[in-house]
Every structure is written in structure tokens, then in C-alpha cells.
Enzyme design. Structure first.
Site, PDB file in Angstrom:
ATOM      1  N   TYR A 164       0.850  -1.200   0.000  1.00  0.00           N
ATOM      2  CA  TYR A 164       0.000   0.000   0.000  1.00  0.00           C
ATOM      3  C   TYR A 164       0.883   1.247   0.000  1.00  0.00           C
ATOM      4  O   TYR A 164       0.652   2.187  -0.772  1.00  0.00           O
ATOM      5  CB  TYR A 164      -0.917  -0.030   1.224  1.00  0.00           C
ATOM      6  CG  TYR A 164      -1.843   1.161   1.365  1.00  0.00           C
ATOM      7  CD1 TYR A 164      -2.981   1.290   0.587  1.00  0.00           C
ATOM      8  CD2 TYR A 164      -1.575   2.157   2.317  1.00  0.00           C
ATOM      9  CE1 TYR A 164      -3.837   2.389   0.745  1.00  0.00           C
ATOM     10  CE2 TYR A 164      -2.423   3.249   2.475  1.00  0.00           C
ATOM     11  CZ  TYR A 164      -3.554   3.353   1.685  1.00  0.00           C
ATOM     12  OH  TYR A 164      -4.396   4.437   1.838  1.00  0.00           O
ATOM     13  N   LYS A 168       1.113   4.261  -2.923  1.00  0.00           N
ATOM     14  CA  LYS A 168       0.846   5.681  -2.669  1.00  0.00           C
ATOM     15  C   LYS A 168       2.096   6.524  -2.965  1.00  0.00           C
ATOM     16  O   LYS A 168       1.983   7.659  -3.445  1.00  0.00           O
ATOM     17  CB  LYS A 168       0.355   5.879  -1.230  1.00  0.00           C
ATOM     18  CG  LYS A 168      -1.021   5.246  -0.946  1.00  0.00           C
ATOM     19  CD  LYS A 168      -2.139   5.881  -1.780  1.00  0.00           C
ATOM     20  CE  LYS A 168      -3.521   5.428  -1.313  1.00  0.00           C
ATOM     21  NZ  LYS A 168      -4.622   6.041  -2.082  1.00  0.00           N
TER      22      LYS A 168
HETATM   23  P1  NAP Z   1     -13.509   3.389   1.756  1.00  0.00           P
HETATM   24  O1  NAP Z   1     -14.596   3.867   2.641  1.00  0.00           O
HETATM   25  O2  NAP Z   1     -13.167   1.942   1.723  1.00  0.00           O
HETATM   26  O3  NAP Z   1     -13.810   3.925   0.292  1.00  0.00           O
HETATM   27  C1  NAP Z   1     -13.061   3.504  -0.808  1.00  0.00           C
HETATM   28  C2  NAP Z   1     -13.835   3.875  -2.054  1.00  0.00           C
HETATM   29  O4  NAP Z   1     -13.052   3.477  -3.201  1.00  0.00           O
HETATM   30  C3  NAP Z   1     -15.178   3.148  -2.149  1.00  0.00           C
HETATM   31  O5  NAP Z   1     -16.127   3.996  -2.735  1.00  0.00           O
HETATM   32  C4  NAP Z   1     -14.851   2.003  -3.100  1.00  0.00           C
HETATM   33  O6  NAP Z   1     -15.969   1.510  -3.809  1.00  0.00           O
HETATM   34  C5  NAP Z   1     -13.905   2.736  -4.038  1.00  0.00           C
HETATM   35  N1  NAP Z   1     -13.174   1.825  -4.899  1.00  0.00           N
HETATM   36  C6  NAP Z   1     -12.319   0.835  -4.580  1.00  0.00           C
HETATM   37  N2  NAP Z   1     -11.886   0.214  -5.682  1.00  0.00           N
HETATM   38  C7  NAP Z   1     -12.479   0.831  -6.737  1.00  0.00           C
HETATM   39  C8  NAP Z   1     -12.442   0.657  -8.137  1.00  0.00           C
HETATM   40  N3  NAP Z   1     -11.710  -0.312  -8.706  1.00  0.00           N
HETATM   41  N4  NAP Z   1     -13.160   1.493  -8.918  1.00  0.00           N
HETATM   42  C9  NAP Z   1     -13.906   2.473  -8.361  1.00  0.00           C
HETATM   43  N5  NAP Z   1     -14.020   2.673  -7.040  1.00  0.00           N
HETATM   44  C10 NAP Z   1     -13.296   1.858  -6.239  1.00  0.00           C
HETATM   45  O7  NAP Z   1     -12.121   4.100   2.149  1.00  0.00           O
HETATM   46  P2  NAP Z   1     -11.717   5.635   2.296  1.00  0.00           P
HETATM   47  O8  NAP Z   1     -10.967   5.753   3.563  1.00  0.00           O
HETATM   48  O9  NAP Z   1     -12.859   6.531   2.048  1.00  0.00           O
HETATM   49  O10 NAP Z   1     -10.641   5.720   1.125  1.00  0.00           O
HETATM   50  C11 NAP Z   1     -10.642   6.749   0.161  1.00  0.00           C
HETATM   51  C12 NAP Z   1      -9.191   7.058  -0.208  1.00  0.00           C
HETATM   52  O11 NAP Z   1      -8.516   7.571   0.949  1.00  0.00           O
HETATM   53  C13 NAP Z   1      -8.379   5.836  -0.657  1.00  0.00           C
HETATM   54  O12 NAP Z   1      -7.582   6.199  -1.762  1.00  0.00           O
HETATM   55  C14 NAP Z   1      -7.499   5.543   0.551  1.00  0.00           C
HETATM   56  O13 NAP Z   1      -6.302   4.892   0.182  1.00  0.00           O
HETATM   57  C15 NAP Z   1      -7.269   6.946   1.071  1.00  0.00           C
HETATM   58  N6  NAP Z   1      -6.836   7.038   2.467  1.00  0.00           N
HETATM   59  C16 NAP Z   1      -7.671   6.711   3.478  1.00  0.00           C
HETATM   60  C17 NAP Z   1      -7.229   6.846   4.791  1.00  0.00           C
HETATM   61  C18 NAP Z   1      -8.106   6.521   5.949  1.00  0.00           C
HETATM   62  O14 NAP Z   1      -7.603   6.537   7.085  1.00  0.00           O
HETATM   63  N7  NAP Z   1      -9.392   6.256   5.764  1.00  0.00           N
HETATM   64  C19 NAP Z   1      -5.923   7.293   5.058  1.00  0.00           C
HETATM   65  C20 NAP Z   1      -5.092   7.614   4.004  1.00  0.00           C
HETATM   66  C21 NAP Z   1      -5.567   7.508   2.709  1.00  0.00           C
HETATM   67  P3  NAP Z   1     -16.837   0.236  -3.271  1.00  0.00           P
HETATM   68  O15 NAP Z   1     -17.820   0.774  -2.283  1.00  0.00           O
HETATM   69  O16 NAP Z   1     -17.462  -0.260  -4.528  1.00  0.00           O
HETATM   70  O17 NAP Z   1     -15.863  -0.730  -2.646  1.00  0.00           O
END
Ligand code: NAP
Length: 240
Positions: A164, A168
Site C-alpha cells: 500500500y 501511494k
Molecule cells: P472506503 O470507505 O473503503 O472507500 C473507498 C472507495 O473506493 C469506495 O467507494 C470504493 O468503492 C472505491 N473503490 C475501490 N476500488 C475501486 C475501483 N476499482 N473502482 C472504483 N471505485 C473503487 O475508504 P476511504 O478511507 O474513504 O478511502 C478513500 C481514499 O482515501 C483511498 O484512496 C485511501 O487509500 C485513502 N486514504 C484513506 C485513509 C483513511 O484513514 N481512511 C488514510 C489515508 C488515505 P466500493 O464501495 O465499490 O468498494
């Protein structure tokens, strides 16, 4: 007549993406939620109907045909895209120690977190270029900070998910390079670390709210004169 501001958020059906869609709609943007599952996207858009103008576009960032169809669909609905937020991202339960992680697990993470961002950005860039002030924001992660990764005492090392982190760090390199390419145009490109936010990606173990997590992304997406080629967190600049 005012030109309507437009925005696309990939993975906008839940988590940080949903919150960004909500806030952009609340600011008067016409927002498309990119969702790989139409029903999940429709359910999310229905929740935001009272907030503003929110539509769904089916978009699996790992599927070239889906990305191309979404770009054609959006171009049929708008002649410009002011904001592109590359938010969709995944972790893998098979990510782990470099000595043991299966190559396929790492490839699958890269398919979404790097190649997904690349093909979405390439497909939608022509519409972003037609904006008077195009803003591309990449939702990266502090896990992708190589200087933090190099510090054994840094909290990100407790996760032990190098795949991961590598995805990134790689998307940061893409983002910097794209910012260089687009320098001198109205399009800015920035990456953000949202912090450790409670969403499904971490089984809601994060300590920040989605409102806190999206603050910097919304700022970079909507401000008058943003920087370009930077990496930011809630407090300021995230180290590379
Ligand atoms: P999340 O709630 O799991 O949301 C992830 C989103 O990405 C969901 O809408 C998921 O769709 C979508 N997704 C995954 N694979 C996809 C694909 N192939 N095509 C289109 N959509 C896809 O997680 P989140 O925390 O909101 O994550 C959003 C971003 O923030 C990510 O890039 C993650 O790496 C980054 N991030 C998060 C954190 C944290 O602490 N939460 C920290 C650093 C970075 P489905 O519902 O269909 O699965």
C-alpha cells in the site's frame, strides 16, 4: 450567465469520497459520484439529493472500458470538468512483509491505487483542460511518504503494509510529474494525506472524522489560486 462548476469524485459512494461529494454539492458544484457499482452509487446520490446536484457515473477505475465509457458519458453531459478527485483506493488483506507478500497482492493494489489513477486522469484530462481553473486532487496517504517510512519510529510503520505504501509513493510520483507537465496551464495537481480517518478501509478504526479528513482536499479543489505539485495534510505540508 455563470458557468456551472462541475466535479467528479472517484469512489464517491462512501467514506471520504462521499463526504467530498457532499461538501462540493453543498458549495454549488454539479457533482458526479464515480461508483463501480451503480446501485451503491445511486443510493449515495439519493442521500445527497437534498444537498445539491449529485449524479452517478458508473466507473471502475481498474477497468479501461469502464473508464472510457464514463469519460464519454461525462463529456456528453458537460463541456468542462473543474474538479477531478482521484479518491478510489484499496488496501489488501494479503499485503504485509516484503519477504513474504505475494506479488499478485501487490499488483492488485497497484491496479487501483496507481494504474487506476493514471487511466482515470488520462481519460478525463481533456475535460479538465476545458475548465478555466481545473483542479486535480489525488487522495494519497501518509503511508506513501518515503521519509516517514524510512523512520523506524514513525507510526506508519506499525501497519507493516509496504505494498500500500509503495502504491501511494508511486501515485505521488505520478502526481508530481503531471503537475510539472501542466505547469503554465490553469490546471493544478496536488496530493493529500487525509490522516487516519474512520472509514471501511480500516474497519472504522481511524481516529479522525471524514469531515476532518477531506478538509485539505476540498480546499485544494476549490481555492482560487492553489499551489501545484504539493503533498498536504490537515496541518500543512506532508513530507515526501
Ligand atoms: P472506503 O470507505 O473503503 O472507500 C473507498 C472507495 O473506493 C469506495 O467507494 C470504493 O468503492 C472505491 N473503490 C475501490 N476500488 C475501486 C475501483 N476499482 N473502482 C472504483 N471505485 C473503487 O475508504 P476511504 O478511507 O474513504 O478511502 C478513500 C481514499 O482515501 C483511498 O484512496 C485511501 O487509500 C485513502 N486514504 C484513506 C485513509 C483513511 O484513514 N481512511 C488514510 C489515508 C488515505 P466500493 O464501495 O465499490 O468498494
Amino acid at each position: 450567465m455563470d458557468v456551472i462548476k462541475t466535479a467528479l469524485v472517484t469512489g464517491g459512494n462512501k467514506g471520504l469520497g462521499f463526504e467530498m461529494a457532499r461538501q462540493l454539492a453543498g458549495r454549488g458544484y454539479k457533482v458526479w459520484i464515480g461508483s463501480r457499482d451503480r446501485q451503491r452509487g445511486e443510493a449515495a446520490a439519493a442521500q445527497l439529493a437534498a444537498v445539491g446536484d449529485v449524479a452517478v457515473i458508473e466507473l471502475d477505475v481498474t477497468n479501461a472500458a469502464s473508464v472510457a465509457a464514463a469519460a464519454r458519458g461525462l463529456a456528453a453531459e458537460t463541456d468542462h470538468l473543474d474538479v477531478l478527485i482521484n479518491n478510489a483506493g484499496i488496501v489488501s488483506p494479503n499485503d504485509g512483509k516484503p519477504s513474504e507478500t505475494a506479488v499478485d497482492a501487490i499488483k492488485s493494489i497497484f491496479e487501483t491505487n496507481l494504474f487506476g489513477v493514471l487511466q482515470v486522469t488520462q481519460a478525463f484530462l481533456p475535460l479538465v483542460r476545458k475548465s478555466l481553473s481545473g483542479r486535480i486532487v489525488v487522495v494519497s496517504s501518509g503511508m506513501g511518504s518515503l521519509s516517514r517510512l524510512a523512520n523506524p519510529a514513525d507510526s506508519i510503520n506499525r501497519f507493516g503494509t509496504w505494498g500500500y505504501s509503495a502504491s501511494k509513493a508511486a501515485v505521488n510520483a505520478l502526481m508530481i510529474s503531471l503537475a510539472h507537465e501542466l505547469r503554465g496551464t490553469p490546471v493544478t495537481v496536488n496530493a493529500i494525506n487525509p490522516g487516519f480517518v474512520a472509514t471501511d478501509i480500516n474497519d472504522n478504526k481511524g481516529v479522525l472524522t471524514v469531515e476532518q479528513g477531506v478538509r485539505r482536499a476540498i480546499e485544494l479543489a476549490t481555492m482560487e489560486s492553489p499551489p501545484t505539485g504539493g503533498f498536504f495534510n490537515e496541518a500543512g505540508v506532508e513530507p515526501w
